[in-house]
Write a protein that holds these residues in place. Structure first.
Motif, PDB file in Angstrom:
ATOM      1  N   ASN A 292       0.806  -1.230   0.000  1.00  0.00           N
ATOM      2  CA  ASN A 292       0.000   0.000   0.000  1.00  0.00           C
ATOM      3  C   ASN A 292       0.833   1.272   0.000  1.00  0.00           C
ATOM      4  N   PHE A 293       2.153   1.154  -0.088  1.00  0.00           N
ATOM      5  CA  PHE A 293       3.023   2.320   0.120  1.00  0.00           C
ATOM      6  C   PHE A 293       2.694   3.480  -0.817  1.00  0.00           C
ATOM      7  N   ILE A 294       2.610   3.216  -2.104  1.00  0.00           N
ATOM      8  CA  ILE A 294       2.375   4.302  -3.069  1.00  0.00           C
ATOM      9  C   ILE A 294       1.032   4.967  -2.799  1.00  0.00           C
ATOM     10  N   LYS A 295       0.027   4.154  -2.534  1.00  0.00           N
ATOM     11  CA  LYS A 295      -1.307   4.687  -2.238  1.00  0.00           C
ATOM     12  C   LYS A 295      -1.274   5.586  -1.009  1.00  0.00           C
ATOM     13  N   ILE A 296      -0.586   5.141   0.036  1.00  0.00           N
ATOM     14  CA  ILE A 296      -0.510   5.917   1.280  1.00  0.00           C
ATOM     15  C   ILE A 296       0.331   7.169   1.076  1.00  0.00           C
ATOM     16  N   PHE A 297       1.430   7.058   0.361  1.00  0.00           N
ATOM     17  CA  PHE A 297       2.326   8.203   0.144  1.00  0.00           C
ATOM     18  C   PHE A 297       1.610   9.320  -0.608  1.00  0.00           C
ATOM     19  N   LYS A 298       0.733   8.956  -1.515  1.00  0.00           N
ATOM     20  CA  LYS A 298      -0.015   9.952  -2.291  1.00  0.00           C
ATOM     21  C   LYS A 298      -1.016  10.728  -1.424  1.00  0.00           C
ATOM     22  N   LYS A 299      -1.309  10.221  -0.240  1.00  0.00           N
ATOM     23  CA  LYS A 299      -2.255  10.910   0.640  1.00  0.00           C
ATOM     24  C   LYS A 299      -1.612  12.029   1.442  1.00  0.00           C
ATOM     25  N   ARG A 300      -0.309  12.186   1.321  1.00  0.00           N
ATOM     26  CA  ARG A 300       0.378  13.256   2.055  1.00  0.00           C
ATOM     27  C   ARG A 300      -0.195  14.605   1.635  1.00  0.00           C
ATOM     28  N   ASP A 301      -0.601  15.392   2.641  1.00  0.00           N
ATOM     29  CA  ASP A 301      -1.243  16.669   2.329  1.00  0.00           C
ATOM     30  C   ASP A 301      -1.054  17.628   3.494  1.00  0.00           C
ATOM     31  N   CYS A 302      -0.731  18.867   3.192  1.00  0.00           N
ATOM     32  CA  CYS A 302      -0.720  19.925   4.213  1.00  0.00           C
ATOM     33  C   CYS A 302       0.222  19.566   5.364  1.00  0.00           C
ATOM     34  N   ILE A 303       1.452  19.160   5.049  1.00  0.00           N
ATOM     35  CA  ILE A 303       2.422  18.789   6.082  1.00  0.00           C
ATOM     36  C   ILE A 303       2.966  20.041   6.744  1.00  0.00           C
ATOM     37  N   ASN A 304       2.891  20.104   8.061  1.00  0.00           N
ATOM     38  CA  ASN A 304       3.388  21.250   8.819  1.00  0.00           C
ATOM     39  C   ASN A 304       4.791  20.942   9.316  1.00  0.00           C
ATOM     40  N   LYS A 305       5.782  21.583   8.717  1.00  0.00           N
ATOM     41  CA  LYS A 305       7.175  21.315   9.079  1.00  0.00           C
ATOM     42  C   LYS A 305       7.537  21.872  10.447  1.00  0.00           C
ATOM     43  N   ASP A 306       6.722  22.771  10.962  1.00  0.00           N
ATOM     44  CA  ASP A 306       7.069  23.469  12.199  1.00  0.00           C
ATOM     45  C   ASP A 306       6.555  22.791  13.462  1.00  0.00           C
ATOM     46  N   ILE A 307       5.612  21.857  13.330  1.00  0.00           N
ATOM     47  CA  ILE A 307       5.075  21.249  14.563  1.00  0.00           C
ATOM     48  C   ILE A 307       6.081  20.260  15.141  1.00  0.00           C
ATOM     49  N   LYS A 308       6.139  20.219  16.449  1.00  0.00           N
ATOM     50  CA  LYS A 308       6.946  19.224  17.142  1.00  0.00           C
ATOM     51  C   LYS A 308       6.042  18.033  17.433  1.00  0.00           C
ATOM     52  N   TYR A 309       6.264  16.947  16.729  1.00  0.00           N
ATOM     53  CA  TYR A 309       5.353  15.813  16.863  1.00  0.00           C
ATOM     54  C   TYR A 309       5.732  14.892  18.009  1.00  0.00           C
ATOM     55  N   PHE A 310       6.969  14.970  18.518  1.00  0.00           N
ATOM     56  CA  PHE A 310       7.396  14.008  19.517  1.00  0.00           C
ATOM     57  C   PHE A 310       7.542  14.656  20.894  1.00  0.00           C
ATOM     58  N   GLU A 311       7.332  13.830  21.924  1.00  0.00           N
ATOM     59  CA  GLU A 311       7.391  14.291  23.306  1.00  0.00           C
ATOM     60  C   GLU A 311       8.652  13.806  24.003  1.00  0.00           C
ATOM     61  N   CYS A 312       9.266  12.742  23.481  1.00  0.00           N
ATOM     62  CA  CYS A 312      10.510  12.229  24.057  1.00  0.00           C
ATOM     63  C   CYS A 312      11.272  11.510  22.947  1.00  0.00           C
ATOM     64  N   THR A 313      12.489  11.097  23.240  1.00  0.00           N
ATOM     65  CA  THR A 313      13.321  10.475  22.208  1.00  0.00           C
ATOM     66  C   THR A 313      12.867   9.063  21.883  1.00  0.00           C
ATOM     67  N   SER A 314      12.799   8.195  22.894  1.00  0.00           N
ATOM     68  CA  SER A 314      12.386   6.806  22.650  1.00  0.00           C
ATOM     69  C   SER A 314      11.705   6.241  23.876  1.00  0.00           C
ATOM     70  N   VAL A 315      10.411   6.038  23.774  1.00  0.00           N
ATOM     71  CA  VAL A 315       9.672   5.452  24.886  1.00  0.00           C
ATOM     72  C   VAL A 315      10.086   3.997  25.083  1.00  0.00           C
ATOM     73  N   VAL A 316      10.519   3.326  24.010  1.00  0.00           N
ATOM     74  CA  VAL A 316      10.955   1.925  24.104  1.00  0.00           C
ATOM     75  C   VAL A 316      12.220   1.816  24.938  1.00  0.00           C
ATOM     76  N   ILE A 317      13.234   2.638  24.628  1.00  0.00           N
ATOM     77  CA  ILE A 317      14.495   2.613  25.385  1.00  0.00           C
ATOM     78  C   ILE A 317      14.252   3.023  26.829  1.00  0.00           C
ATOM     79  N   SER A 318      13.457   4.080  27.016  1.00  0.00           N
ATOM     80  CA  SER A 318      13.198   4.555  28.370  1.00  0.00           C
ATOM     81  C   SER A 318      12.520   3.483  29.223  1.00  0.00           C
ATOM     82  N   TYR A 319      11.555   2.804  28.633  1.00  0.00           N
ATOM     83  CA  TYR A 319      10.767   1.834  29.402  1.00  0.00           C
ATOM     84  C   TYR A 319      11.522   0.528  29.628  1.00  0.00           C
TER      85      TYR A 319
END
Length: 337
Positions: A292-319
């Motif tokens: 489904n990669f091509i289909k999903i990639f084509k759905k990219r729309d209105c990407i905000n480069k300025d938002i900080k999407y993450f709250e920490c580096t790695s919840v897996v390593i931390s936990y």
């Protein structure tokens, strides 16, 4: 402001019988709908006999959570949608803080209440807890619940706080926002479609809040249990979908490569645990993602480069490596007192 409470149902007459009374008793200011995903049990006849005042929306097929709500919400006219799981018990005055928040914070599009465990009401619940976040690798986690560690509710999250994603178990969203985003992505079928929806909302500069003064109790896993291989498949695949759709291009491919590698480690872990169905679920998730990669990639729309999407580096390593079990430890933030 008019609120519609919409409960998506599939063969859940026993859940409706158990949990509808609280919704009806404590949601006097809202219109209640049951959106039925082509159930084959007695759900419709049960509603018609015992709750004739409830509005029933009958979908033609079981398209899962995403398509089920997309189809049903076309028939709802209220200003705010409350998407409520059928296995949730609501509490007195649960809608009051939600209504006040929408009136107070004009730029907020999506809200989530506190989600506690129906079976142990002193604990937070897996699906949403006290608001959802992502780490830098795109793994979701919540305040009040990190992997299998559930915090006791001591009032530490009775706050109003901006979050990254709100749980689909109990999500309030303005109708105009839901429609402007095109609803849920139906390729997800179920699981993590709410994270994708919230990520797309952030990319359009909408805000999402957790309202800790409103609470509900969630059974969790009533439709698909936490250790069901199908849920493993959907979670691994759909997480890759969300990263592919919503990150800036320069970040997408490095992160996808990292995630595929880490998924492989998770698969090896399942192998040593003799959980072969979960191992195969990860392999199946990857092949579905490639397909489904091509289909999903084509759905990219209105990407905000300025938002900080993450709250920490790695919840897996931390936990798992640092043995950090709580939100404030993992994010180096002090919990509200």
């Amino acid at each position: 402001m008019k609120i519609a409470v919409i409960i998506l149902n599939w063969n859940g007459s026993s859940l409706l019988e158990k949990f509808l009374p609280s919704v009806i008793s404590y949601s006097q200011n809202a219109t209640i709908y049951v959106a039925d995903n082509a159930s084959t049990d007695n759900s419709i006849s049960f509603l018609q006999e015992h709750y004739p005042a409830i509005k029933i929306i009958q979908n033609k097929s079981n398209g899962g959570y995403a398509k089920g709500y997309n189809e049903a919400l076309k028939h709802v006219d209220e200003d705010v949608f409350c998407l409520l799981n059928s296995d949730i018990e609501v509490t007195p005055n649960w809608l009051v803080p939600i209504e006040e928040a929408f009136k107070t914070y004009k730029d907020v599009a999506i809200l989530q209440p506190k989600i506690l465990d129906f079976k142990n009401k002193n604990l937070f619940e897996y699906a949403g807890a006290a608001g959802g976040y992502l780490d830098r690798l795109g793994y979701p986690f919540c305040r009040g619940r990190i992997f299998q560690t559930l915090e006791e509710d001591k009032g530490q999250y009775n706050d109003v706080k901006e979050i990254f994603w709100a749980t689909g178990a109990c999500m309030f969203i303005k109708k105009e926002v839901f429609n402007s985003l095109g609803g849920f992505d139906e390729d997800y079928f179920a699981h993590q479609e709410e994270i994708d929806l919230c990520w797309r909302a952030h990319n359009r500069n909408y805000k999402i809040l957790y309202i800790g003064t409103s609470k509900v109790y969630h059974v969790g896993g009533a439709t698909l249990g936490n250790m069901n291989p199908k849920k493993t498949f959907l979670n691994f695949r759909n997480s890759l979908f969300s990263i592919t759709k919503n990150l800036p291009k320069r970040k997408v491919f490095p992160l996808i490569i990292a995630r595929l590698f880490l998924d492989g480690i998770a698969g090896v872990r399942f192998l040593f645990q003799l959980k072969f169905l979960h191992l195969f679920a990860i392999i199946k998730a990857h092949f579905s993602y490639y397909y489904n990669f091509i289909k999903i990639f084509k759905k990219r729309d209105c990407i905000n480069k300025d938002i900080k999407y993450f709250e920490c580096t790695s919840v897996v390593i931390s936990y798992f490596l640092k043995q950090e079990r709580f939100y404030d430890e993992i994010t180096n933030k002090k919990s509200p007192s």
